[in-house]
Every structure is written in structure tokens, then in C-alpha cells.
Design a protein around this motif. Structure first.
Motif, PDB file in Angstrom:
ATOM      1  N   GLU A  19       7.828  30.484 -17.389  1.00 29.56           N
ATOM      2  CA  GLU A  19       7.579  28.822 -17.034  1.00 29.56           C
ATOM      3  C   GLU A  19       6.362  28.445 -17.488  1.00 29.56           C
ATOM      4  N   ILE A  20       4.934  29.356 -17.434  1.00 33.02           N
ATOM      5  CA  ILE A  20       3.890  28.915 -17.443  1.00 33.02           C
ATOM      6  C   ILE A  20       3.394  28.807 -18.833  1.00 33.02           C
ATOM      7  N   MET A  21       3.719  29.931 -19.581  1.00 36.92           N
ATOM      8  CA  MET A  21       4.021  30.352 -20.850  1.00 36.92           C
ATOM      9  C   MET A  21       4.264  28.980 -21.322  1.00 36.92           C
ATOM     10  N   ILE A  22       5.919  28.230 -21.317  1.00 36.60           N
ATOM     11  CA  ILE A  22       5.874  27.535 -21.931  1.00 36.60           C
ATOM     12  C   ILE A  22       6.478  25.786 -21.727  1.00 36.60           C
ATOM     13  N   THR A  23       5.437  26.130 -20.310  1.00 37.31           N
ATOM     14  CA  THR A  23       5.636  24.552 -19.770  1.00 37.31           C
ATOM     15  C   THR A  23       4.201  23.812 -20.845  1.00 37.31           C
ATOM     16  N   TYR A  24       2.303  24.711 -20.247  1.00 39.36           N
ATOM     17  CA  TYR A  24       1.685  23.976 -21.132  1.00 39.36           C
ATOM     18  C   TYR A  24       1.354  24.289 -22.733  1.00 39.36           C
ATOM     19  N   LYS A  25       0.894  23.177 -23.190  1.00 40.61           N
ATOM     20  CA  LYS A  25       0.379  22.770 -24.736  1.00 40.61           C
ATOM     21  C   LYS A  25      -0.519  23.792 -24.981  1.00 40.61           C
ATOM     22  N   GLN A  26      -1.154  24.017 -24.354  1.00 41.05           N
ATOM     23  CA  GLN A  26      -2.378  25.110 -24.661  1.00 41.05           C
ATOM     24  C   GLN A  26      -1.957  26.781 -24.449  1.00 41.05           C
ATOM     25  N   ARG A  27      -1.175  26.948 -24.543  1.00 36.26           N
ATOM     26  CA  ARG A  27       0.264  28.542 -24.383  1.00 36.26           C
ATOM     27  C   ARG A  27      -1.168  29.060 -23.987  1.00 36.26           C
ATOM     28  N   PRO A  28      -0.311  28.931 -22.657  1.00 31.07           N
ATOM     29  CA  PRO A  28      -1.524  30.295 -21.310  1.00 31.07           C
ATOM     30  C   PRO A  28      -0.503  31.771 -21.614  1.00 31.07           C
ATOM     31  N   LEU A  29      -1.480  32.585 -20.718  1.00 28.28           N
ATOM     32  CA  LEU A  29      -1.238  33.802 -21.539  1.00 28.28           C
ATOM     33  C   LEU A  29      -1.014  34.027 -20.485  1.00 28.28           C
ATOM     34  N   VAL A  30      -0.103  34.828 -19.487  1.00 22.20           N
ATOM     35  CA  VAL A  30       0.888  35.272 -18.367  1.00 22.20           C
ATOM     36  C   VAL A  30       0.367  36.550 -18.287  1.00 22.20           C
ATOM     37  N   LEU A  31      -0.530  37.391 -17.124  1.00 24.50           N
ATOM     38  CA  LEU A  31      -0.318  39.469 -17.545  1.00 24.50           C
ATOM     39  C   LEU A  31       0.504  39.125 -16.207  1.00 24.50           C
ATOM     40  N   SER A  32       1.399  39.934 -16.130  1.00 23.19           N
ATOM     41  CA  SER A  32       2.514  40.065 -14.606  1.00 23.19           C
ATOM     42  C   SER A  32       2.295  42.107 -14.554  1.00 23.19           C
ATOM     43  N   TYR A  33       2.245  42.025 -13.207  1.00 21.92           N
ATOM     44  CA  TYR A  33       2.352  43.342 -13.150  1.00 21.92           C
ATOM     45  C   TYR A  33       3.416  43.718 -11.724  1.00 21.92           C
ATOM     46  N   ALA A  34       4.580  44.150 -11.473  1.00 20.37           N
ATOM     47  CA  ALA A  34       4.886  44.950 -10.505  1.00 20.37           C
ATOM     48  C   ALA A  34       5.420  46.588 -10.822  1.00 20.37           C
ATOM     49  N   PRO A  35       5.101  47.233  -9.584  1.00 20.88           N
ATOM     50  CA  PRO A  35       5.192  48.801  -9.320  1.00 20.88           C
ATOM     51  C   PRO A  35       6.645  49.026  -9.862  1.00 20.88           C
ATOM     52  N   HIS A  36       7.195  50.580 -10.123  1.00 22.35           N
ATOM     53  CA  HIS A  36       8.290  51.420 -10.380  1.00 22.35           C
ATOM     54  C   HIS A  36       8.725  51.189  -8.840  1.00 22.35           C
ATOM     55  N   ASP A  37       9.056  50.439  -7.981  1.00 21.62           N
ATOM     56  CA  ASP A  37       9.563  50.869  -6.787  1.00 21.62           C
ATOM     57  C   ASP A  37      11.232  50.607  -7.121  1.00 21.62           C
ATOM     58  N   SER A  38      11.815  50.102  -5.826  1.00 22.93           N
ATOM     59  CA  SER A  38      13.188  50.225  -5.451  1.00 22.93           C
ATOM     60  C   SER A  38      13.651  48.885  -6.793  1.00 22.93           C
ATOM     61  N   HIS A  39      13.403  47.766  -6.976  1.00 23.89           N
ATOM     62  CA  HIS A  39      13.649  47.347  -7.699  1.00 23.89           C
ATOM     63  C   HIS A  39      13.561  47.562  -8.742  1.00 23.89           C
ATOM     64  N   ALA A  40      14.121  48.506  -9.631  1.00 20.40           N
ATOM     65  CA  ALA A  40      13.695  49.552 -11.085  1.00 20.40           C
ATOM     66  C   ALA A  40      13.727  47.962 -11.834  1.00 20.40           C
ATOM     67  N   SER A  41      12.517  48.880 -12.837  1.00 16.31           N
ATOM     68  CA  SER A  41      12.630  48.568 -14.216  1.00 16.31           C
ATOM     69  C   SER A  41      12.785  46.516 -13.851  1.00 16.31           C
ATOM     70  N   GLN A  42      11.976  46.085 -13.002  1.00 18.63           N
ATOM     71  CA  GLN A  42      11.438  44.486 -12.945  1.00 18.63           C
ATOM     72  C   GLN A  42      10.508  44.517 -14.241  1.00 18.63           C
ATOM     73  N   VAL A  43       9.654  45.353 -14.482  1.00 16.89           N
ATOM     74  CA  VAL A  43       8.902  44.623 -15.938  1.00 16.89           C
ATOM     75  C   VAL A  43       9.256  44.943 -16.982  1.00 16.89           C
ATOM     76  N   GLN A  44      11.040  45.727 -17.409  1.00 18.89           N
ATOM     77  CA  GLN A  44      11.468  45.744 -18.565  1.00 18.89           C
ATOM     78  C   GLN A  44      11.963  44.702 -18.891  1.00 18.89           C
ATOM     79  N   VAL A  45      12.464  43.953 -17.605  1.00 15.21           N
ATOM     80  CA  VAL A  45      13.420  43.122 -17.897  1.00 15.21           C
ATOM     81  C   VAL A  45      12.186  41.801 -18.675  1.00 15.21           C
ATOM     82  N   CYS A  46      11.157  41.528 -17.817  1.00 21.75           N
ATOM     83  CA  CYS A  46      10.237  40.807 -18.117  1.00 21.75           C
ATOM     84  C   CYS A  46       9.901  40.901 -19.886  1.00 21.75           C
ATOM     85  N   MET A  47       9.298  42.164 -19.989  1.00 18.83           N
ATOM     86  CA  MET A  47       8.539  42.648 -21.166  1.00 18.83           C
ATOM     87  C   MET A  47      10.443  42.217 -22.080  1.00 18.83           C
TER      88      MET A  47
END
Length: 531
Positions: A162-190
Motif C-alpha cells: 500500500e505504501i509503495m503504490i500510494t505515494y508519489k515519491q514511491r517510498p521503499l518499504v523493507l519488510s521482515y518476518a520470521p521463518h515460523d509457523s506462518h511459513a513462507s510469508q516472506v516468499q509471498v511478499c517477494m
């Protein structure tokens, strides 16, 4: 017991043996790569083994536990072009994810929806729509001035999207999540095209310089705080925030007096200002003092020594002192800095032979030895759909103290000495409004397979050749089928012939021609690979 040092030593010896044979003329790199087999099971994270799943919360960037090549999933296909990939993905591209299972929290909270072979990611999904969350921010925050954001415990990166597409300056958002029971969250992000890495702040500092981000968001990430000392976590958020930056905390436990009192104590200790909010009792927003304010603000926590403050934050434990940014490196460069004409011409020539760049299907770019990030600046100008994760290579030397006559590792007794390979330019990267991280390429990169559309490797020597086989396998693991690797400049580029990379399933694409920049540059494309 999970023993990273033992496994690292084993594979360093293995690769050293290959190196000795190479130097003796008995074997070459392509022969060494041919000896590497395809993973019997899809080994998505080579630093981990299944029985050590518990360790993933802490060993987020670990030594190798296996050496094999990850095959392409049988149902793998091309993603939609940007920005369509933010809201719909091929389900077969994420074969090990369980996020959408009926009993999973992501499913129950409408983070994801399965429609046949498609994965839908509703823009208003999650416990709270990202647009609503942003709408609750105090009006005193000028979002047009925000260029870099760290999103903690990011889930499937709805807020980052949402942040990356909402604002004209195209902010960059670096997200993180662990490799835990919600497996592959980061893979969905990428897969969505949103920058993310596997990480947990429970033990280590985030692998970026002090004063890197304009904003840190913690939307339902309070359980990370429970996994660590709340004081250590606050010190780390303070470290990565730029002077005058914002910390946004949203959690239903905020009105719990014990939690709120702890947050208030530490924010006061850091000298943060508590900004007024309205509309929900679950939101708290703080602002770190600016340079001018810090001179007159009562900050009661002691500062770290210069030696501690200048250590690159790669596998570095939290420290009980406050680390401040080197202000001489953090001067804002609102224009992003000038792009040298020769760099712009080089990238123009490169993207001209990459049809995905014009089609909008190239989003995720990794610059493995980024320097001052001129490549990233040129890519951002020429390929609007793409962002670049800029890597400052480091060398890490660890000493694990042992207990019980040396038979068991003491995980709390680790000394880690880190130096950058060349000048540390990562603070300059963030000052330009770009993102990046420190990384030692003798360790697993904290991401799942098929993370990047383009990997750029310029003037990289990889002098610790004991890790060269792991390094090449890691580049292969991170590269998306159909993605591109570019070697340029002195160093590895001169060694990377078609014969060498053939065991990895890389080929020179028909439309591409060798590029000439800083002595030599060659483009390779990764083929689909199955067992």
C-alpha cells in the motif's frame, strides 16, 4: 543440537578442498558445480534442517546445512506484471506455503484467498486494511517526506504494498518476518514484488546501518517484543531510525497497562515524543528527536563506544547501549544523487536486452556488491516497476565459547567481528532514499528460493574462495526461473563462461549480447529446472 559452527567448518573444509584442487589444476569450477546434486526434497533454506526448526527464530542468517540445487516447482509460472502482482499470484509459485489453509490465521483474517490456481491478496485484507492504518496517522506526519520504511512482522506485506503504490515519491518499504509457523510469508511478499527478508529482532541487530529509516512500523508485531527484551527491542528501533523519524505501533494489547507502561518507559528513556492520535486506542506514534532536539532532550540511556557504534550490524547481538548514526553519512539527498552518465548508459544497454523490464514483470533486483548504488538509481529511473536491494558485502569472523569441556555450544557466548569488504557505503545508500543490507556471502541469504528477477554482480572478487561453491549455489537459489544474472567488471566476471555456469542451468539468452563495461560484462538467464 543445532551447531552452526560445526556445519560451517565442514563446508568451508569441503569448499577449501575444491579450491585446492582448482589451484593445483586438477579441477575447475564448472566441474565442482557438476558434482552438486538436485535437492531430494525442496530444500528452501539451506541453513536449516527440519529437526532444527525451533532455531529459526534466532539463527536467521545461518551457515549452510546442505549443498544442493533447488528445483523449479512443477506448477511454476510467470507472475502478473506490476502492479497486478500485488493483488494476484500463481499459487504454484509458492509450493510449501500453508498460509491459506482453513485453520491458518492468515486465512481467517482474510489476508489471502485461493481461487483455483490463483492466490488473491485483497487490498482491504488482514485485521485492518493498510489504507485505514495509514489514514489514522497523525496529520503532523508528512508522508511525502517518507522515503524509507521498515515494516516489522510484516505478514504478507499488505502495508508495504500500500505504501509503495500510494505515494508519489514511491517510498521503499523493507519488510521482515520470521521463518515460523506462518511459513513462507516472506516468499509471498517477494512474489508480490515487495522487498522482504526472513528475520527476527529477538536476538540480532537488523543488518543495516544506524539511522537508516524514516519510519518504522509495527502493526501487530508485539509478539516479537515478547520473544526478546523489550528494552533491547526499543534500543534497536531507536538505532535504525533516522533523527526525526517516526515509530508507529498498532496492537490490541496497547491498552494493556503493563505493556503500555513498558513502552512509555522506554520511549521516555530514548527521548521520543509521543504524538497525539485519534480514532483508536490501539495506536501509538512516536517521533525520535531531530539532531537539534537531541541536543536539548533528556536522553537517559548511555551511548555506545565509537568502536561498538561503527561495527557493521551483521549477526551482531543487541547491545545494552544506544548507537547513534554517523551524521556525516546521513545528510539527505532528496534527488537521490546524480547518476553518472556512463552508469546510465550501461543500464540502458542492459535493460534493452531484458524484455521483462519493459513488460513490467521485472520488480525484484539484487545488487550483490552495490557500492554507492548508482546501478540502483539508474534502474529506478529506467524501470519504474523495479526496486533494488543493495548489498554491502562484509566478512564475519565468529568465536563461539563452549561449555562442558568444549562439547556444547553456548549460544549466549558468541563474539562476532565484522568488517566491510571495501569502504562501507551502505549509509550513503540509505541517504539516497534507497534500501540495502549487510551480508557475508559465506552465509545463507535470508530469503526463500526464486526471490529475484535480476541479480547484478559487479567487480566482485569473492576473495574467500572457500565459499565460492556455496556462493554460486546461493545466487542460483535466489534467482527466479527465467531471471537474469549479470557479471560485470573485474573479478568473477572473467571466470563466468557459458561452460562454467551450464551445470546451474544458466544460458546466454538469444536476445542478449555481451555488454562491455569496466572490462567485461555478460548476461546469463536461468532455465526452468525440475528433478
Amino acid at each position: 543440537m543445532y551447531q552452526p559452527v560445526s556445519m560451517l567448518a565442514f563446508y568451508v573444509l569441503l569448499a577449501s578442498s575444491l579450491l585446492q584442487q582448482l589451484r593445483a589444476g586438477e579441477i575447475n569450477l564448472d566441474a565442482a558445480l557438476k558434482e552438486v546434486s538436485v535437492c531430494e526434497e525442496v530444500d528452501e533454506l539451506p541453513a536449516y534442517s527440519k529437526e532444527d526448526h525451533w532455531a529459526s527464530l534466532y539463527e536467521v542468517i545461518g551457515p549452510y546445512n546442505s549443498l544442493c540445487r533447488v528445483p523449479t516447482p512443477s506448477d511454476y509460472t510467470t507472475r502478473p506484471a506490476w502492479p497486478g502482482c500485488l493483488w494476484e499470484l500463481p499459487k504454484g509459485n509458492i509450493p510449501k506455503a500453508t498460509l491459506w489453509e482453513s485453520e491458518g490465521i492468515k486465512s481467517s483474517q482474510n489476508w489471502l484467498q485461493v481461487n483455483g490456481d490463483k492466490l488473491k491478496l485483497p487490498r482491504n485484507g488482514g485485521s485492518m486494511a493498510a489504507s485505514k492504518f495509514l489514514g489514522m496517522l497523525p496529520p503532523s506526519i508528512n508522508m511525502s517526506s517518507i522515503r524509507t520504511v521498515l515494516d516489522e512482522g510484516a505478514g504478507v506485506c499488505g502495508l508495504g504494498a500500500e505504501i509503495m503504490i500510494t505515494y508519489k515519491q514511491r517510498p521503499l518499504v523493507l519488510s521482515y518476518a520470521p521463518h515460523d509457523s506462518h511459513a513462507s510469508q516472506v516468499q509471498v511478499c517477494m512474489e508480490r514484488g515487495v522487498p522482504a527478508i526472513i528475520f527476527s529482532m529477538a536476538r540480532y541487530q537488523f543488518p543495516v546501518p544506524a539511522g537508516s529509516f524514516d519510519m518504522v512500523t509495527c502493526k501487530w508485531c508485539w509478539h516479537w517484543i515478547a520473544a526478546s527484551s523489550i528494552g533491547a527491542w526499543f534500543l534497536e528501533v531507536d538505532r535504525v531510525l533516522k533523527p526525526g523519524g517516526y515509530f508507529v505501533l498498532y496492537a490490541a494489547v496497547w491498552h494493556n497497562h503493563n505493556f503500555r507502561d513498558q513502552v512509555e518507559y522506554w520511549s521516555n528513556t530514548m527521548g521520543w515524543a509521543h504524538l497525539k492520535t485519534s480514532g483508536t486506542k490501539d495506536l501509538a506514534v512516536y517521533q525520535k528527536p531531530t539532531v537539534q532536539q537531541a541536543a536539548t532532550t533528556a536522553i537517559t540511556y548511555p551511548a555506545c563506544s565509537k568502536a561498538e557504534s561503527t561495527q557493521p550490524s551483521f549477526r551482531r547481538f543487541h547491545v545494552p547501549c544506544r548507537i547513534s548514526a554517523d551524521l556525516s553519512l546521513q545528510a539527505p539527498q532528496r534527488g537521490g544523487g546524480d547518476i553518472p552518465q556512463e552508469e546510465l548508459a550501461y543500464v540502458q544497454k542492459l535493460v534493452a536486452v531484458l524484455p521483462e523490464a519493459a513488460a513490467g514483470t521485472m520488480t525484484n533486483v539484487l545488487d550483490l556488491n552495490a557500492g554507492a548504488a548508482t546501478f540502483a538509481l539508474a534502474m529506478r529511473q529506467l524501470v519504474p516497476s523495479a526496486w533494488t536491494l543493495n548489498i554491502q558485502p562484509v566478512t564475519s569472523v565468529e568465536f563461539h565459547h563452549k561449555e562442558d569441556a568444549g562439547h556444547h555450544l553456548n549460544y549466549g557466548g558468541v563474539s562476532n567481528y565484522v568488517t566491510t569488504e571495501g569502504a562501507d557505503l551502505l549509509p550513503h545508500v540509505f541517504a539516497k532514499g534507497l534500501i540495502g543490507m549487510y551480508h557475508d556471502w559465506c552465509y545463507m541469504f535470508p530469503s526463500y528460493p526464486r526471490a529475484f528477477d535480476l541479480i547484478h554482480i559487479r567487480s566482485y572478487m569473492h576473495e574467500r574462495s572457500s565459499c565460492l561453491v556455496q556462493f554460486m549455489l546461493e545466487v542460483d537459489r535466489l534467482l527466479r526461473p527465467g531471471g537474469y544474472v549479470v557479471f560485470s567488471g573485474p573479478g568473477l566476471a572473467a571466470k563466468m563462461s557459458g561452460e562454467v555456469v551450464e551445470p546451474l542451468g544458466w544460458e546466454v539468452p538469444e536476445a542478449a549480447v555481451p555488454l562491455e563495461q569496466a572490462n567485461v560484462a555478460t548476461v546469463f538467464r536461468k532455465r526452468m529446472m525440475s528433478k
